[in-house]
Structures are given as structure tokens and as C-alpha cells.
Design a protein around this motif. Sequence first.
Motif, PDB file in Angstrom:
ATOM      1  N   GLU A 202      27.037  37.145  64.820  1.00  0.00           N
ATOM      2  CA  GLU A 202      27.266  36.816  66.238  1.00  0.00           C
ATOM      3  C   GLU A 202      28.718  36.419  66.473  1.00  0.00           C
ATOM      4  O   GLU A 202      29.014  35.555  67.303  1.00  0.00           O
ATOM      5  N   ILE A 203      29.637  37.046  65.769  1.00  0.00           N
ATOM      6  CA  ILE A 203      31.055  36.671  65.895  1.00  0.00           C
ATOM      7  C   ILE A 203      31.570  36.872  67.328  1.00  0.00           C
ATOM      8  O   ILE A 203      32.508  36.212  67.751  1.00  0.00           O
ATOM      9  N   TYR A 204      30.930  37.776  68.101  1.00  0.00           N
ATOM     10  CA  TYR A 204      31.372  38.001  69.488  1.00  0.00           C
ATOM     11  C   TYR A 204      30.450  37.301  70.499  1.00  0.00           C
ATOM     12  O   TYR A 204      30.371  37.720  71.645  1.00  0.00           O
ATOM     13  N   ASP A 205      29.748  36.236  70.066  1.00  0.00           N
ATOM     14  CA  ASP A 205      28.754  35.609  70.962  1.00  0.00           C
ATOM     15  C   ASP A 205      29.336  35.135  72.285  1.00  0.00           C
ATOM     16  O   ASP A 205      28.648  35.102  73.299  1.00  0.00           O
ATOM     17  N   LYS A 206      30.606  34.744  72.290  1.00  0.00           N
ATOM     18  CA  LYS A 206      31.223  34.218  73.527  1.00  0.00           C
ATOM     19  C   LYS A 206      31.858  35.325  74.351  1.00  0.00           C
ATOM     20  O   LYS A 206      32.414  35.073  75.414  1.00  0.00           O
ATOM     21  N   PHE A 231      35.432  31.929  63.682  1.00  0.00           N
ATOM     22  CA  PHE A 231      36.408  31.423  64.654  1.00  0.00           C
ATOM     23  C   PHE A 231      37.477  32.450  65.024  1.00  0.00           C
ATOM     24  O   PHE A 231      38.326  32.185  65.856  1.00  0.00           O
ATOM     25  N   SER A 232      37.423  33.629  64.378  1.00  0.00           N
ATOM     26  CA  SER A 232      38.511  34.592  64.562  1.00  0.00           C
ATOM     27  C   SER A 232      38.665  35.046  66.008  1.00  0.00           C
ATOM     28  O   SER A 232      39.781  35.152  66.510  1.00  0.00           O
ATOM     29  N   LYS A 233      37.554  35.337  66.659  1.00  0.00           N
ATOM     30  CA  LYS A 233      37.649  36.066  67.934  1.00  0.00           C
ATOM     31  C   LYS A 233      37.701  35.097  69.111  1.00  0.00           C
ATOM     32  O   LYS A 233      38.709  35.019  69.798  1.00  0.00           O
ATOM     33  N   ALA A 234      36.617  34.311  69.342  1.00  0.00           N
ATOM     34  CA  ALA A 234      36.583  33.447  70.524  1.00  0.00           C
ATOM     35  C   ALA A 234      37.629  32.337  70.435  1.00  0.00           C
ATOM     36  O   ALA A 234      38.151  31.886  71.463  1.00  0.00           O
ATOM     37  N   TYR A 235      37.945  31.875  69.233  1.00  0.00           N
ATOM     38  CA  TYR A 235      38.904  30.776  69.096  1.00  0.00           C
ATOM     39  C   TYR A 235      40.284  31.272  68.650  1.00  0.00           C
ATOM     40  O   TYR A 235      41.155  30.472  68.315  1.00  0.00           O
ATOM     41  N   CYS A 316      32.153  57.960  78.007  1.00  0.00           N
ATOM     42  CA  CYS A 316      32.244  56.599  77.485  1.00  0.00           C
ATOM     43  C   CYS A 316      31.261  55.662  78.172  1.00  0.00           C
ATOM     44  O   CYS A 316      31.261  55.551  79.396  1.00  0.00           O
ATOM     45  N   ARG A 317      30.430  55.008  77.395  1.00  0.00           N
ATOM     46  CA  ARG A 317      29.497  54.017  77.945  1.00  0.00           C
ATOM     47  C   ARG A 317      30.235  52.707  78.207  1.00  0.00           C
ATOM     48  O   ARG A 317      31.244  52.409  77.558  1.00  0.00           O
ATOM     49  N   LEU A 318      29.715  51.921  79.141  1.00  0.00           N
ATOM     50  CA  LEU A 318      30.329  50.637  79.461  1.00  0.00           C
ATOM     51  C   LEU A 318      29.851  49.604  78.429  1.00  0.00           C
ATOM     52  O   LEU A 318      28.662  49.283  78.386  1.00  0.00           O
ATOM     53  N   PRO A 319      30.774  49.091  77.591  1.00  0.00           N
ATOM     54  CA  PRO A 319      30.329  48.112  76.601  1.00  0.00           C
ATOM     55  C   PRO A 319      30.001  46.773  77.264  1.00  0.00           C
ATOM     56  O   PRO A 319      30.629  46.412  78.255  1.00  0.00           O
ATOM     57  N   ARG A 320      29.050  46.046  76.702  1.00  0.00           N
ATOM     58  CA  ARG A 320      28.626  44.789  77.331  1.00  0.00           C
ATOM     59  C   ARG A 320      29.191  43.556  76.634  1.00  0.00           C
ATOM     60  O   ARG A 320      28.916  42.430  77.039  1.00  0.00           O
ATOM     61  N   GLY A 321      29.934  43.771  75.561  1.00  0.00           N
ATOM     62  CA  GLY A 321      30.544  42.639  74.875  1.00  0.00           C
ATOM     63  C   GLY A 321      31.625  43.120  73.917  1.00  0.00           C
ATOM     64  O   GLY A 321      31.900  44.315  73.828  1.00  0.00           O
ATOM     65  N   ALA A 322      32.263  42.160  73.204  1.00  0.00           N
ATOM     66  CA  ALA A 322      33.366  42.421  72.263  1.00  0.00           C
ATOM     67  C   ALA A 322      34.561  43.065  72.989  1.00  0.00           C
ATOM     68  O   ALA A 322      34.686  42.918  74.213  1.00  0.00           O
TER      69      ALA A 322
END
Length: 391
Positions: A202-206, A231-235, A316-322
Motif C-alpha cells: 500500500e505504498i501509494y495509499d495516500k 515513506f518514499s512516496k507520500a512523505y 489510455c485508461r484513467l488511473p485512480r491512484g499513484a
Amino acid sequence: MKVSDRTHGVEYAIRDITAYANRIRAQGKEITYLNIGDPVKFDFKTPAHIKKALIDAVNRDENYYADSEGLPELRQAIVEKESEKGLDVTPDDVLVTNGVSEGLDMTLASIVDPNSEVLMPGPYYPPYSSYVKFYGGRPVEFRLHEDGRPDLEDLRSKITSRSRALCIISPNNPTGEVFDRKSLQQLVDIATEHDLYVICDEIYDKIAFDSQFTGIGKVAKDAPVVLLNGFSKAYLMTGWRCGYVCMNSSSRKLDQFREDVPKLARVRIAANLPVQHAAVAALRGPQDHIPQMVDRLRRRRDYVVKRLNAMSGIQCRLPRGAFYVFPKIELGSRWKDDKEFVIDLLNTTGVLTVHGSGFGSAYGSGHFRIVYLPPEDQLEKAMDRLERFLR
Ligand SMILES: Cc1ncc(COP(=O)(O)O)c(C=O)c1O
């Protein structure tokens, strides 16, 4: 001299492709790097209070080896975060690692034996299959429906007596797909029925845009769920390398794993101590950079998806996260496969993307991945070049 066959076979498309780019750069060509998902390389910077916590820890001389399992204050802060998302977890169920990457390595090292099979929905983040293969196992891809729901029939047909684990990445890299609660529940139920570990990243949870993100903890009950996060992505701490493994406290099936995986934490000594203090500040401090980041990313996503869908030969599909898009390309007779397309695009335009087959051949082929982290002016230039190239 002989090297191990194990290491010889390791692949990581996202960075392997950089070797081509560096050759071209050496010839004096300007490269637009849209291959690595590192927000800190663009205009998303580590918040000041997190940087200060790192510097303060160094200046307090907290520069020694930490506990192998992680800094107690950080394990407690992680428990609070993950409990809020629904997982039953105590500090004893948390191991702090040098990035999710190390947590994934330790988890798969503890689960995979030669010939074990690990199920993963395709396309997937490449280290999942690389580590499985490294430990002698076999990654097995299963299908998702067009709308991103797992194809449960396909999954069931691929479970064998050798299956050990089911991996879930939500939001996903490379597609940005987010599993809803029902899909997560169905996957956990199937895993429980077949005694499979559920490894959930869940590294992209935020970083979810339009729909509510649901954590695996909400449906885990007493299933053998191992949650990976970091902590790499959201922080915005990519370069500092900090992540963690959480084991579902309610699961008795995890008892042996709970006993064994800390041995791997001890043998590698510890995660970086000053960075763990910064991670405590990240979880406990102000969070307002996150909605700001998500807003900026949503605008960049919308821009890139609109431009791509206006190009002939691209869907291209619309991504919902990351922060990735994973368009499909019509290869026609011009390109042999997606890798040839990506290299031709790089040679001609200097735009570096990643070939879809690097994310699993069954469902990644015929696509390519673009990181849409750069500011709009850079994205616009890259999209203009791609459009001219396709014309
Ligand atoms: C799904 C996923 N998991 C893990 C990682 C790596 O995380 P870390 O920087 O914590 O090692 C990435 C990086 O792109 C990712 O996309």
C-alpha cells in the motif's frame, strides 16, 4: 569467473532501460526521464519538518545501530497509522526496513521455496517477480477485468498445490488501478480458502484520486495478511530508504512467519536510524503537503490522459491512484514489440519511458509506462514529442 545463475537472471525494467538512455545522452542528446517514479526528482520536495527531524537526529548523535526490528517510537506510530486503516497490529507485528523493497525481499525470502508459486495480478511492479524468481519460485500472473476488478475464475484456475502467496498492489504500479473493498474481500477469501499468504503493498495509499482508498486491513479479519508500506512516496523520502512490514496480529497462520522474518531483520543489523526519527516526524507531523501533492498530480494525470487519448494508435485508461499511466499502443508492422517501440521513441525524441512487458509479459506487453510527475510544461513538451513521433 562464474556468477550465480540466480543473480544473473535478475531484471528491473524501470532502471535497466536507463542504460540505453545513458548511451544516447553520451552522444549529446537531451533526455526527458519519464521512467522512474521518484517525485523528489521533480517539484515535490521533502517537507521541512521531516528534513529537520533527520538533521536533529544526526546532531543529537543518534548515528548508531538501531534495534533490528526498528525504533520503538516509529513502530508505535506505524501501529497508529495502520490501525486507523483497519489492520489489527501491535508494535511486535511491525518491522522497519530500508524501504518497501527490503521488506518485500525479506517477506518473499521467508515464504518462497524452490518451485513455490506466487500469484500476482498482471501487470505488476517488477521486483515482485524478480524476488520470487531469485528465491527459486515462479511468479504466476492472473487477469484483471477491463474495469480493474480481479478475474476470480482465472485466479482460481491458476492456484495449485505449489501456490504459497497472493500479492496485491493497491493503488497499483504501473496501472494506477485501486482495488475496491469487494475485490479485496474476494481476494482475501480465496487466499484464506487455499492457505495462501496475502502480501499487500500500500505504498501509494495516500495517492488515490477519485474513489476512496480501502486498506487490506478492513477485510483481513484473521487472514494471513502481510502489509508492506513506506515513506518514499507520500512523505517524499525516496532517497532515504524507509519502509515497513506489518503482520496481521489476529492471524495465527502467521505465527511461524512472525518468528522467522525478524531473523532476516537481525542478520542485516538495522534500518537507518536518523531516517527512522524523520519517519516518526512524517507520521506525527503536519500532513497538509499530501492533499496539495494529490491535487497537483490529479491535474497532471488529467492532462496526460487527455493528450494520450487524442493521439492515434494510443488508448489510455484513467488511473485512480499513484503517478503512472500505462497506455496501450497499436504496434502494427512498425514495431516488433513494446520494447522496440520504447527504444525507438527514446532514440527519436529523447523521451524515456518503460516498456510494458517489463511489468509482466502476459498483461504488460503492448503497453508502455509513463511517469507523470514532471510539471505541466515538461509534460507538454514530452507529449508534443510523442505525438510528432507517432504521426
Ligand atoms: C508498488 C511499489 N512498491 C515498492 C516500491 C519501492 O518502495 P521503496 O522506495 O520503499 O523501496 C515502489 C517504487 O516505485 C512501488 O511502486
